[in-house]
Design an enzyme around this catalytic site. Structure first.
Site, short mmCIF file in Angstrom:
data_model
loop_
_atom_site.label_atom_id
_atom_site.label_comp_id
_atom_site.label_asym_id
_atom_site.label_seq_id
_atom_site.Cartn_x
_atom_site.Cartn_y
_atom_site.Cartn_z
N ARG A 248 31.82 41.72 21.29
CA ARG A 248 31.33 41.15 22.50
C ARG A 248 32.27 41.32 23.85
O ARG A 248 33.35 41.87 23.57
CB ARG A 248 31.40 39.45 22.26
N LYS B 223 34.53 33.84 19.15
CA LYS B 223 33.71 32.37 19.16
C LYS B 223 33.21 31.84 18.10
O LYS B 223 33.50 32.35 16.80
CB LYS B 223 31.96 33.19 19.42
N HIS C 80 26.10 43.67 26.48
CA HIS C 80 25.75 42.99 25.24
C HIS C 80 24.96 43.74 24.19
O HIS C 80 24.81 43.84 23.15
CB HIS C 80 25.32 41.56 25.39
N ARG D 97 26.02 45.60 21.24
CA ARG D 97 26.50 44.80 20.11
C ARG D 97 25.05 44.73 19.28
O ARG D 97 25.23 44.87 18.02
CB ARG D 97 26.62 43.33 20.61
N HIS E 257 29.04 36.05 12.56
CA HIS E 257 28.26 35.05 12.59
C HIS E 257 28.28 33.99 11.30
O HIS E 257 28.70 34.38 10.21
CB HIS E 257 26.98 35.73 12.27
N TYR F 99 18.01 40.77 13.67
CA TYR F 99 17.92 42.17 13.93
C TYR F 99 17.06 42.94 12.82
O TYR F 99 16.60 44.16 13.35
CB TYR F 99 19.15 42.84 13.87
#
Length: 470
Positions: free
Chosen positions: A286, A311, A417, A420, A443, A452
Site C-alpha cells: 500500500r 491495515k 494503488h 498493488r 487480507h 482479482y
C-alpha cells in the site's frame, strides 16, 4: 529584496558581472519563469554558486548539488515551496543553461517534491499527539456547526475516540469514524444525543443517498461508524433500521495494468520514485506502507520486506524484488550518509510512536529506525515542535506516478494503488494459489482477495472468445 525571507544570510559576494545576471534573468524568462519570481531564481542561483567559491561552475558534479541541497534542507526558515524553488533554480542552471550531461539523470523530482512537511492531521503523527476534538468544527457546507453545537457534542465525540483507541483501530479509521459521528450529530442537532435511535440513523443514511448522492461504499462507511457508536460506545443495539433506501450499488472491478503497461510506466520514472513504484508493484505494498518503510524493515539476506502494523494492525512479510535490490542498497547508503550529516548538525531524530519512544529512548537517533525514503528537508513536528526528518509526503509519489501514467500514454485510471492490484492479478496469472496471494496482501478474508479472479482472462476455466473461433 529582503534577505530575512530567503532563509539564507545576506547576499553573498558575486564574482559575476551585473551584465551576466541581467542576461541570465532574460534566459529565465525564456524558460517560462514568471517575471515576478525571476529575481528570486537569480538569488537562489547566486547563493548556490557562492557556496563553492574556489570551483568553476562547469566542474560541479551531482555531489556538489546534493551537498548544497542537504545544507539548505536543514534551514528551517525555508518553507517547502521555497525549498522547491531552490531545487528548480539549480535544475535550470545545470540542465538548461549549462546542459551538463549528468544533470538529465539527477533526481530533481525527489529533492523538489519531497520537502513537503507532514500536516498535524497526518496519519504518521496524529495518533500520539492529537486532541480528539481537533478539527471537528471544520465540516463543510451545510454540515458546518456553530460553537454552541460543537461544545454540546464534545463529550460524546471524545467518548467515541476513546473507544476507538482502546480497540487500537488505525488513525485513519479514527478520523473517519469521528467525522461521520460528528456529521450525524450536526444533521439532527439533538439537545441530548442519548435520545438518538435507529430511526435517526435510517433518516441520515437515506439523506446521504437521496440528497447527497453518495456511493454505496460511502453510505456503508457511515453506517459502520454509526453502528460502532451505538453498539460499542453506547452499548445500545442499533435497531429500527428496517429497509432503508440504499445508495446505488455499482459493481466496480479494480483497475489492473498489464505487464507491458507496468514496464512503460517504469520507463517514465527514475531515481527514488522509480524505486518506490518498484516496491509498490514488486511487493504489493500500500502507499503508506512504502512511504513509512524503515531501514530495519529491509532484509537483504532473505529478500524480504517486513510490513509492520499495517491495515488492521497486522504485520506481514512480502518479497523484495531482486531487480530493485541494488537500488535499495544505494538508497539506504544515502540515508546513512544523510543521517550522519544530520547528527553532526544537531539533528538526526526520526519520529517514533509514543510507545516505542518511551521503551527505546535513544532509538529515534539510530540508523535502523530512520525512514528508507526520508524527506529532502527537515521539518518541525506539527504536534511537538521537535525538528525531525520525517518520511517524504505520500502526495509526492502520487503526483509523480500520475504524471508517469500520462507520459506512458496509458488511458486507464491508474494510481499508486493500481500497482498493488496488478501485483495480485499477475501472481494469480502466474499460477500462485489465492491463499498465498491473500497472505502477501494482508487480507483477513479470502473473499476480499477473490475480487482479482474476476479481472483475470481465465477465471477458473479457460474461456476463449467466440470471435477467435471463427
Amino acid at each position: 529584496m529582503n534577505s530575512k525571507h530567503t532563509g539564507y544570510p545576506s547576499d553573498p559576494t558575486m564574482t559575476y558581472s551585473h551584465e551576466f545576471w541581467d542576461n541570465y534573468s532574460l534566459f529565465l524568462l525564456k524558460q517560462n519563469i514568471k517575471k515576478s519570481v525571476v529575481p528570486w531564481y537569480v538569488l537562489r542561483t547566486q547563493h548556490y554558486i557562492a557556496e563553492f567559491p574556489d570551483e568553476h561552475i562547469r566542474t560541479h558534479t551531482p555531489y556538489h548539488v546534493e551537498q548544497f541541497l542537504t545544507k539548505s534542507g536543514r534551514e528551517t526558515k525555508l518553507s517547502a515551496w521555497q525549498f522547491g524553488q531552490v531545487v528548480d533554480a539549480i535544475r535550470i542552471l545545470f540542465s538548461l543553461a549549462l546542459k551538463l550531461s549528468w544533470a538529465s539523470d539527477f533526481d530533481w523530482d525527489y529533492w523538489r517534491m519531497s520537502a513537503k512537511p507532514l500536516e498535524a492531521s497526518h496519519a504518521t503523527v496524529a495518533r500520539d499527539y492529537t486532541n480528539a476534538l481537533e478539527g471537528l468544527a471544520a465540516l463543510d457546507g451545510e454540515e458546518r456547526c456553530d460553537h454552541t453545537l460543537y461544545t454540546r457534542y464534545q463529550p460524546a465525540i471524545t467518548e467515541v475516540v476513546r473507544a476507538i483507541r482502546l480497540k487500537n483501530y488505525s488513525i485513519r479509521t479514527e478520523q473517519t469514524y469521528q467525522g461521520w459521528v460528528s456529521r450525524f450529530f450536526y444533521f439532527h442537532k439533538p439537545d441530548d444525543v442519548s435520545g438518538l435511535t435507529g430511526r435517526h440513523v435510517k433518516q441520515y443514511l437515506e439523506y446521504l443517498a437521496l440528497k447527497r448522492n453518495v456511493s454505496i461504499s460511502t453510505q456503508k462507511q457511515a453506517l459502520n461508524a454509526l453502528a460502532f457508536l451505538f453498539n460499542q460506545v453506547w452499548q445500545k443495539p442499533l435497531d429500527d433500521l428496517d429497509e432503508f433506501i440504499g445508495a446505488k450499488r455499482q459493481r466496480k472491478l479494480p483497475v489492473v495494468l498489464s505487464r507491458e503497461e507496468v514496464r512503460r510506466i517504469f520507463q517514465q520514472l527514475k531515481g527514488t520514485h522509480h524505486l518506490m513504484a518498484g516496491l509498490l508493484y514488486g511487493g504489493g505494498l500500500r502507499l503508506m506502507e512504502c512511504v513509512t518503510l524503515r531501514v530495519l524493515d529491509v532484509d537483504f539476506d532473505y529478500n524480504q520486506l517486513h510490513i509492520r502494523n499495517a491495515k488492521g494492525g497486522k504485520d506481514r512479510v512480502v518479497p523484495l524484488p531482486e531487480r530493485f535490490k541494488d537500488a535499495l542498497k544505494e538508497q539506504i547508503a544515502k540515508v546513512e550518509r544523510l543521517h550522519q550529516i544530520d547528527l553532526r548538525n544537531g539533528f538526526g531524530e526520526v519520529y517514533l510512536p509514543e510507545s516505542l519512544s518511551q521503551k527505546y529512548q535513544q532509538a529515534a537517533k539510530e540508523l535502523r529506525w530512520q525512514y528508507v525514503f526520508p524527506a529532502s528537508a527537515v521539518g518541525v513536528d506539527p504536534r511537538t515542535g521537535v525538528i525531525r526528518r520525517h518520511h517524504l509526503h505520500e502526495t509526492s509519489l502520487q503526483k509523480i506516478i500520475r504524471r508517469a501514467v500520462k507520459q506512458a500514454g496509458i488511458t486507464k485510471h491508474a494510481t499508486s494503488h493500481t500497482f498493488r492490484h496488478s501485483f495480485a492479478t499477475h501472481l494469480l496469472e502466474s499460477g500462485y494459489d489465492i491463499r498465498t496471494v491473500q497472505e502477501l496482501l494482508g487480507h483477513s478474508d479470502v473473499s476480499t482477495t477473490m475480487i482479482y479472479t474476476h479481472v483475470l482472462n481465465t477465471p477458473g476455466i479457460s474461456v476463449r472468445s467466440p470471435a477467435d473461433m471463427i
